[in-house]
Design a protein around this motif. Structure first.
Motif, mmCIF file in Angstrom:
data_model
loop_
_atom_site.group_PDB
_atom_site.id
_atom_site.type_symbol
_atom_site.label_atom_id
_atom_site.label_comp_id
_atom_site.label_asym_id
_atom_site.label_seq_id
_atom_site.Cartn_x
_atom_site.Cartn_y
_atom_site.Cartn_z
ATOM 1 N N ILE A 1 -1.743 -18.989 -15.212
ATOM 2 C CA ILE A 1 -2.278 -18.177 -16.312
ATOM 3 C C ILE A 1 -1.541 -16.842 -16.396
ATOM 4 C CG2 ILE A 1 -4.310 -16.854 -17.054
ATOM 5 C CD1 ILE A 1 -5.986 -19.305 -16.071
ATOM 6 N N LYS A 2 -1.295 -16.225 -15.255
ATOM 7 C CA LYS A 2 -0.541 -14.959 -15.247
ATOM 8 C C LYS A 2 0.870 -15.161 -15.803
ATOM 9 C CE LYS A 2 -2.925 -12.882 -11.280
ATOM 10 N NZ LYS A 2 -2.791 -12.466 -9.853
ATOM 11 N N ALA A 3 1.529 -16.232 -15.362
ATOM 12 C CA ALA A 3 2.907 -16.501 -15.797
ATOM 13 C C ALA A 3 2.965 -16.800 -17.287
ATOM 14 C CB ALA A 3 3.485 -17.664 -14.996
ATOM 15 N N TYR A 4 2.019 -17.576 -17.773
ATOM 16 C CA TYR A 4 2.005 -17.927 -19.197
ATOM 17 C C TYR A 4 1.604 -16.744 -20.064
ATOM 18 C CZ TYR A 4 2.951 -22.945 -18.807
ATOM 19 O OH TYR A 4 3.563 -24.160 -18.603
ATOM 20 N N GLU A 5 0.708 -15.901 -19.570
ATOM 21 C CA GLU A 5 0.351 -14.685 -20.307
ATOM 22 C C GLU A 5 1.578 -13.796 -20.485
ATOM 23 O OE1 GLU A 5 -4.392 -13.989 -19.201
ATOM 24 O OE2 GLU A 5 -2.829 -13.082 -17.958
ATOM 25 N N GLU A 6 2.340 -13.652 -19.416
ATOM 26 C CA GLU A 6 3.553 -12.823 -19.485
ATOM 27 C C GLU A 6 4.565 -13.439 -20.443
ATOM 28 O OE1 GLU A 6 5.776 -10.640 -16.040
ATOM 29 O OE2 GLU A 6 6.729 -12.606 -16.288
ATOM 30 N N ALA A 7 4.783 -14.749 -20.329
ATOM 31 C CA ALA A 7 5.771 -15.414 -21.180
ATOM 32 C C ALA A 7 5.368 -15.380 -22.654
ATOM 33 C CB ALA A 7 5.962 -16.860 -20.732
ATOM 34 N N SER A 8 4.081 -15.363 -22.922
ATOM 35 C CA SER A 8 3.619 -15.365 -24.314
ATOM 36 C C SER A 8 3.983 -14.084 -25.051
ATOM 37 C CB SER A 8 2.100 -15.585 -24.376
ATOM 38 O OG SER A 8 1.406 -14.455 -23.875
ATOM 39 N N THR A 9 4.314 -13.040 -24.296
ATOM 40 C CA THR A 9 4.724 -11.770 -24.924
ATOM 41 C C THR A 9 6.150 -11.369 -24.560
ATOM 42 O OG1 THR A 9 3.802 -10.470 -23.078
ATOM 43 C CG2 THR A 9 2.357 -10.887 -24.965
ATOM 44 N N LYS A 10 6.617 -11.820 -23.402
ATOM 45 C CA LYS A 10 7.912 -11.345 -22.889
ATOM 46 C C LYS A 10 9.083 -12.268 -23.221
ATOM 47 C CE LYS A 10 10.145 -9.760 -18.612
ATOM 48 N NZ LYS A 10 9.975 -9.537 -17.162
ATOM 49 N N ARG B 1 7.513 -18.287 -26.707
ATOM 50 C CA ARG B 1 6.307 -17.446 -26.723
ATOM 51 C C ARG B 1 5.134 -18.228 -27.333
ATOM 52 N NH1 ARG B 1 9.864 -13.350 -28.636
ATOM 53 N NH2 ARG B 1 8.941 -13.458 -30.729
ATOM 54 N N ALA B 2 5.424 -18.951 -28.387
ATOM 55 C CA ALA B 2 4.381 -19.743 -29.052
ATOM 56 C C ALA B 2 3.868 -20.862 -28.144
ATOM 57 C CB ALA B 2 4.917 -20.319 -30.357
ATOM 58 N N PHE B 3 4.778 -21.514 -27.426
ATOM 59 C CA PHE B 3 4.386 -22.585 -26.500
ATOM 60 C C PHE B 3 3.477 -22.026 -25.407
ATOM 61 C CE2 PHE B 3 5.253 -24.394 -22.283
ATOM 62 C CZ PHE B 3 4.722 -25.665 -22.443
ATOM 63 N N ALA B 4 3.860 -20.889 -24.841
ATOM 64 C CA ALA B 4 3.061 -20.284 -23.776
ATOM 65 C C ALA B 4 1.676 -19.901 -24.292
ATOM 66 C CB ALA B 4 3.783 -19.069 -23.205
ATOM 67 N N ALA B 5 1.640 -19.291 -25.470
ATOM 68 C CA ALA B 5 0.363 -18.874 -26.057
ATOM 69 C C ALA B 5 -0.526 -20.075 -26.360
ATOM 70 C CB ALA B 5 0.616 -18.057 -27.315
ATOM 71 N N LYS B 6 0.094 -21.154 -26.842
ATOM 72 C CA LYS B 6 -0.653 -22.368 -27.179
ATOM 73 C C LYS B 6 -1.227 -23.048 -25.934
ATOM 74 C CE LYS B 6 0.044 -26.969 -29.181
ATOM 75 N NZ LYS B 6 1.035 -27.935 -29.714
ATOM 76 N N THR B 7 -0.502 -22.969 -24.821
ATOM 77 C CA THR B 7 -0.907 -23.638 -23.582
ATOM 78 C C THR B 7 -1.975 -22.858 -22.822
ATOM 79 O OG1 THR B 7 1.342 -24.533 -23.444
ATOM 80 C CG2 THR B 7 -0.017 -24.742 -21.474
ATOM 81 N N GLU C 1 17.898 -15.668 -19.252
ATOM 82 C CA GLU C 1 17.619 -16.100 -17.887
ATOM 83 C C GLU C 1 16.115 -16.101 -17.619
ATOM 84 O OE1 GLU C 1 19.914 -13.769 -15.155
ATOM 85 O OE2 GLU C 1 21.748 -14.915 -15.515
ATOM 86 N N TYR C 2 15.405 -15.111 -18.164
ATOM 87 C CA TYR C 2 13.943 -15.092 -18.006
ATOM 88 C C TYR C 2 13.340 -16.354 -18.629
ATOM 89 C CZ TYR C 2 9.041 -14.046 -18.697
ATOM 90 O OH TYR C 2 7.670 -14.137 -18.691
ATOM 91 N N ASP C 3 13.775 -16.666 -19.851
ATOM 92 C CA ASP C 3 13.237 -17.832 -20.555
ATOM 93 C C ASP C 3 13.495 -19.115 -19.772
ATOM 94 O OD1 ASP C 3 12.605 -16.004 -22.499
ATOM 95 O OD2 ASP C 3 13.620 -17.063 -24.137
ATOM 96 N N THR C 4 14.733 -19.306 -19.335
ATOM 97 C CA THR C 4 15.075 -20.559 -18.655
ATOM 98 C C THR C 4 14.403 -20.650 -17.278
ATOM 99 O OG1 THR C 4 17.146 -19.591 -17.818
ATOM 100 C CG2 THR C 4 17.263 -20.837 -19.872
ATOM 101 N N GLU C 5 14.254 -19.512 -16.610
ATOM 102 C CA GLU C 5 13.581 -19.528 -15.304
ATOM 103 C C GLU C 5 12.109 -19.902 -15.477
ATOM 104 O OE1 GLU C 5 12.719 -16.605 -11.494
ATOM 105 O OE2 GLU C 5 14.427 -16.189 -12.805
ATOM 106 N N PHE C 6 11.473 -19.331 -16.480
ATOM 107 C CA PHE C 6 10.075 -19.691 -16.749
ATOM 108 C C PHE C 6 9.972 -21.186 -17.054
ATOM 109 C CE2 PHE C 6 6.880 -20.693 -19.972
ATOM 110 C CZ PHE C 6 5.719 -20.355 -19.278
#
Length: 202
Positions: free
Chosen positions: A158-167, A174-180, A58-63
């Protein structure tokens, strides 16, 4: 009796019409509701492990649904501002948003298809509100509103993507968030650099 009955019917019709007018479907919430049904169907395990898996998905799909709406906003609003902005700085920012977020949106769509995640196809309510706030203004006022919205939006992103890159549960997400993230940070730097010139406009 007849007039009371007719009055009752009128009141019911009025309330129904009011409810219809007030109902404002949110494409992000609608997409997430679809995803939650998919998750429910795919995680029948009622144990704590099953619950943890459900929460992670649910976290992944919500993000992803929020990121999709935000990405569409950057492109659609960027196109409008690039066409109507007064300052070259606002036009430059807008054109950069269109180019970079179109690419990121395409990558997110491909990832969603691979993960069987439903994304919104139209702007969510928050994004619609931002679009309206900017495009209803004209001339210099629009430029100033745009750069202000872009600054706050990118700080949030930036805050949301930083969190998604690890969470995020999905390694690919995680890779997509880190890349973006580097692109989002470049955008914020550009916005903060040009903001004073835009705000000085009269």
């Amino acid at each position: 009796m007849k007039s009371l009955f007719l009055n009752g019917l009128w009141a019911a019709a009025f309330l129904a019409g009011t409810a219809a007018c007030n109902s404002n479907p949110d494409s992000v919430k609608d997409a997430q509701a679809v995803n939650e049904k998919k998750i429910e169907a795919g995680t029948p395990d009622s144990t704590s492990a099953g619950s943890d898996l459900k929460d992670a998905r649910e976290y992944d799909t919500e993000f992803m649904t929020k990121a999709a709406s935000g990405g569409m906003l950057e492109v659609q609003l960027g196109q409008a501002v690039a066409k109507n902005a007064v300052s070259p700085q606002a036009k430059d920012i807008a054109n950069r948003m269109v180019t970079d977020h179109t690419k990121a949106n395409d990558e997110l769509k491909a990832l969603a298809a691979k993960m069987n995640v439903t994304l919104p196809t139209t702007l969510g309510n928050d994004a619609q509100s931002t679009y309206k706030d900017v495009t209803e203004k004209k001339g210099v006022a629009m430029d100033k509103e745009y750069v202000s919205k872009m600054e706050s939006d990118h700080k949030d992103d930036i805050k949301a993507y930083e969190e998604a890159s690890t969470k995020a549960a999905s390694p690919e997400l995680r890779a997509f968030a880190a890349k973006t993230l580097p692109t989002l940070r470049e955008h914020l730097t550009m916005i903060e650099k040009d903001k004073p010139a835009i705000e000085a406009l009269k």
